[in-house]
Design a protein around this motif. Sequence first.
Motif, PDB file in Angstrom:
ATOM      1  N   GLY A 374      29.190  15.527  53.470  1.00  0.00           N
ATOM      2  CA  GLY A 374      30.351  16.204  52.912  1.00  0.00           C
ATOM      3  C   GLY A 374      30.518  17.648  53.323  1.00  0.00           C
ATOM      4  N   LEU A 375      29.537  18.232  53.970  1.00  0.00           N
ATOM      5  CA  LEU A 375      29.629  19.659  54.302  1.00  0.00           C
ATOM      6  C   LEU A 375      30.477  19.932  55.538  1.00  0.00           C
ATOM      7  N   ASP A 376      30.974  18.869  56.198  1.00  0.00           N
ATOM      8  CA  ASP A 376      31.972  19.098  57.247  1.00  0.00           C
ATOM      9  C   ASP A 376      33.294  19.548  56.652  1.00  0.00           C
ATOM     10  N   ASP A 377      33.477  19.326  55.355  1.00  0.00           N
ATOM     11  CA  ASP A 377      34.637  19.856  54.621  1.00  0.00           C
ATOM     12  C   ASP A 377      34.342  21.318  54.291  1.00  0.00           C
ATOM     13  N   LEU A 378      35.028  22.217  54.985  1.00  0.00           N
ATOM     14  CA  LEU A 378      34.726  23.640  54.845  1.00  0.00           C
ATOM     15  C   LEU A 378      35.066  24.175  53.461  1.00  0.00           C
ATOM     16  N   SER A 379      35.854  23.434  52.699  1.00  0.00           N
ATOM     17  CA  SER A 379      36.227  23.899  51.355  1.00  0.00           C
ATOM     18  C   SER A 379      35.145  23.610  50.313  1.00  0.00           C
ATOM     19  N   VAL A 380      34.175  22.799  50.663  1.00  0.00           N
ATOM     20  CA  VAL A 380      33.095  22.473  49.724  1.00  0.00           C
ATOM     21  C   VAL A 380      32.139  23.666  49.663  1.00  0.00           C
ATOM     22  N   LYS A 381      32.063  24.263  48.503  1.00  0.00           N
ATOM     23  CA  LYS A 381      31.187  25.413  48.330  1.00  0.00           C
ATOM     24  C   LYS A 381      29.774  24.944  47.986  1.00  0.00           C
ATOM     25  N   VAL A 382      28.801  25.586  48.608  1.00  0.00           N
ATOM     26  CA  VAL A 382      27.401  25.254  48.365  1.00  0.00           C
ATOM     27  C   VAL A 382      26.792  26.353  47.502  1.00  0.00           C
ATOM     28  N   SER A 383      26.177  25.964  46.401  1.00  0.00           N
ATOM     29  CA  SER A 383      25.622  26.933  45.456  1.00  0.00           C
ATOM     30  C   SER A 383      24.472  27.708  46.098  1.00  0.00           C
ATOM     31  N   ASP A 384      24.203  28.867  45.549  1.00  0.00           N
ATOM     32  CA  ASP A 384      23.091  29.687  46.037  1.00  0.00           C
ATOM     33  C   ASP A 384      21.769  28.932  45.932  1.00  0.00           C
ATOM     34  N   ARG A 385      21.638  28.132  44.880  1.00  0.00           N
ATOM     35  CA  ARG A 385      20.407  27.361  44.689  1.00  0.00           C
ATOM     36  C   ARG A 385      20.217  26.352  45.817  1.00  0.00           C
ATOM     37  N   ARG A 386      21.315  25.699  46.203  1.00  0.00           N
ATOM     38  CA  ARG A 386      21.215  24.725  47.291  1.00  0.00           C
ATOM     39  C   ARG A 386      21.002  25.421  48.642  1.00  0.00           C
ATOM     40  N   ILE A 387      21.631  26.565  48.836  1.00  0.00           N
ATOM     41  CA  ILE A 387      21.436  27.306  50.088  1.00  0.00           C
ATOM     42  C   ILE A 387      19.974  27.697  50.238  1.00  0.00           C
ATOM     43  N   GLU A 388      19.367  28.139  49.152  1.00  0.00           N
ATOM     44  CA  GLU A 388      17.956  28.498  49.191  1.00  0.00           C
ATOM     45  C   GLU A 388      17.106  27.284  49.544  1.00  0.00           C
ATOM     46  N   GLU A 389      17.496  26.105  49.032  1.00  0.00           N
ATOM     47  CA  GLU A 389      16.731  24.900  49.322  1.00  0.00           C
ATOM     48  C   GLU A 389      16.946  24.454  50.773  1.00  0.00           C
ATOM     49  N   ILE A 390      18.169  24.603  51.290  1.00  0.00           N
ATOM     50  CA  ILE A 390      18.446  24.252  52.688  1.00  0.00           C
ATOM     51  C   ILE A 390      17.565  25.075  53.621  1.00  0.00           C
ATOM     52  N   GLN A 391      17.267  26.294  53.223  1.00  0.00           N
ATOM     53  CA  GLN A 391      16.401  27.158  54.025  1.00  0.00           C
ATOM     54  C   GLN A 391      14.974  26.622  54.078  1.00  0.00           C
ATOM     55  N   ARG A 392      14.590  25.793  53.096  1.00  0.00           N
ATOM     56  CA  ARG A 392      13.210  25.306  53.007  1.00  0.00           C
ATOM     57  C   ARG A 392      13.068  23.807  53.255  1.00  0.00           C
ATOM     58  N   ASN A 393      14.115  23.030  52.971  1.00  0.00           N
ATOM     59  CA  ASN A 393      14.022  21.568  52.979  1.00  0.00           C
ATOM     60  C   ASN A 393      14.876  20.986  54.108  1.00  0.00           C
ATOM     61  N   THR A 394      14.232  20.603  55.185  1.00  0.00           N
ATOM     62  CA  THR A 394      14.934  20.053  56.349  1.00  0.00           C
ATOM     63  C   THR A 394      15.741  18.814  55.995  1.00  0.00           C
ATOM     64  N   MET A 395      15.248  17.997  55.086  1.00  0.00           N
ATOM     65  CA  MET A 395      15.822  16.677  54.840  1.00  0.00           C
ATOM     66  C   MET A 395      17.106  16.694  54.026  1.00  0.00           C
ATOM     67  N   LEU A 396      17.476  17.817  53.464  1.00  0.00           N
ATOM     68  CA  LEU A 396      18.601  17.845  52.537  1.00  0.00           C
ATOM     69  C   LEU A 396      19.919  17.534  53.246  1.00  0.00           C
ATOM     70  N   VAL A 397      20.120  18.087  54.427  1.00  0.00           N
ATOM     71  CA  VAL A 397      21.368  17.862  55.167  1.00  0.00           C
ATOM     72  C   VAL A 397      21.145  18.249  56.624  1.00  0.00           C
ATOM     73  N   PHE A 398      21.882  17.615  57.534  1.00  0.00           N
ATOM     74  CA  PHE A 398      21.721  17.863  58.974  1.00  0.00           C
ATOM     75  C   PHE A 398      20.218  17.865  59.336  1.00  0.00           C
ATOM     76  N   SER A 399      19.580  16.726  59.084  1.00  0.00           N
ATOM     77  CA  SER A 399      18.111  16.681  59.060  1.00  0.00           C
ATOM     78  C   SER A 399      17.442  16.790  60.425  1.00  0.00           C
ATOM     79  N   ASP A 400      18.188  16.688  61.506  1.00  0.00           N
ATOM     80  CA  ASP A 400      17.587  16.896  62.823  1.00  0.00           C
ATOM     81  C   ASP A 400      17.524  18.378  63.193  1.00  0.00           C
TER      82      ASP A 400
END
Length: 515
Positions: A374-400
């Motif tokens: 769903g993050l190809d939709d540029l209008s979808v806002k990602v919370s600060d909590r999820r952004i922090e997790e994306i920085q640490r967790n490869t598997m959350l999204v765009f896993s390659d």
Amino acid sequence: AHVGDACRYNELLSTPNFDRVAKEGVLFLNARAPAPGCNPCRSSVMSGQFFWQTGLGAIEQGTAWDENIPTWPLELEKSGYFLGYTYEGDFGKTNARIGGKRTAFNSAGHRFGDFSRCVSKATGEVDVKKELLEEVRENFQSFLEAHSKRGEDDQTPFCYCWGPTTTHRGDGWEPGSGKKLWGIDPNSLQGRMPAFMPDVHAIRQDLSDYMGECCALDAGLGVLLEELSRRGALDQTLVVVTGDHGPPGFPRAKATCYDFGAQVPLAVRWPGHVPGQRVVRDFVSTMDLAPTLCEAGRVHASSMTARSLMPILKSTRSGQVEASRSFAITGLERHVAISREGFLPYPQRSLRTADFLYIVNCEPSRWPMGDSHGLDDLSVKVSDRRIEEIQRNTMLVFSDFDASPTKAWLISHRHEPEVTPFFLQAFGKRPKYELYNVRSDPDCMRNLARDALHGATLKELHLCLWTLLTALGDPRVVEEPCRFELAPFASNIEKYCNEKGQAFLAELHEKRSEW
């Protein structure tokens, strides 16, 4: 190594030990990984075969090694070499390629691979930098001492593989460690960033931290050279320094066929055998090291597809040494198992020449870095909590695309008009054919595949690539359906089949439903 146009960042970091090997030996400016991913590249490098010729060794997650495939370390061992390694292969999967636990020498520990975090988190008066370098020394010493305890004469040859994971991110590099530990100021990268990366502090710092890890690796290399020198063995030892792919967690790097993902360092030093102070521009693959090292050890390597570099190494010439080495092939199949629905790969093949990079994305309808959720939709806002997790967790999204501050920043700012193009270049779907003039467009920003003026070039490169892949039996070209689209190459892995793995996947699903 500080040689000509080898890299735009050379003057920003100090790698005296790699520079020494390069200066006193041969530096290859056009060395390419056969596959820009950890395991498939190592499968190729160890076997001297293209990754698709190594069974399940061709993929990252879900891999397994077929012990019927010869590898150069084990072939050297069979011929009388004393074999050992440190770090490489310790964390899973395929260390059978190099002898498994039987040939591992890690008695001093494994902390070196987490260099920046270990040093940055140290407290008190302990010199952790020194401790980690001593770990490298003691592991190597344990190998050399085991070699000497065989009770044979000093002429018994040895083969030692040192494969630290320092530059592979792992649990992440310590933010700011490039400057803190190695004096690499992120601001020094301003105006030097590749055209496909935003020139902002967060990403400059991430890149400077990667460069710091390169400095740490070079310091470890220095320990090995020093130990060999102390024992009077350095000038009798063939030393090869290389990598397996581009940096993880950056756009167009690891898991892509662009230059930032597929080009690797390669330097070879062997006094008395290899004339030094040479810079070679031949296109070579790191899998060519397999027959090269077998030849150096006087071992016959008839099963290997790769070509020995020994004629180049023995030459006294610089520049283009062998006219036939005018291109290199790189490709990739599945990387992270859960990157796409159905556990499917993002298959790529590429041909690189002095003038052009040609890439075929065999399944362009798929997301190249893993499903977008769903993050190809540029209008979808990602919370600060999820952004922090994306920085640490490869598997959350765009896993390659490995977890990193760069990944998190691009996703967080993707809705901003000036950032959107960078986001799409990093994560967006790609056309089936890509063609870049690397002389005029070294960062590969202008795809010429649909440019009529380059139609003949595209046709020529495609014919060359597909003819070679057909002759080499690449399943992606000669099979229908292709094995890489089917189990066990495209199926769930054991890690996610048990109760714990299923709970992990369910947790990912829940988090993706509430960005």
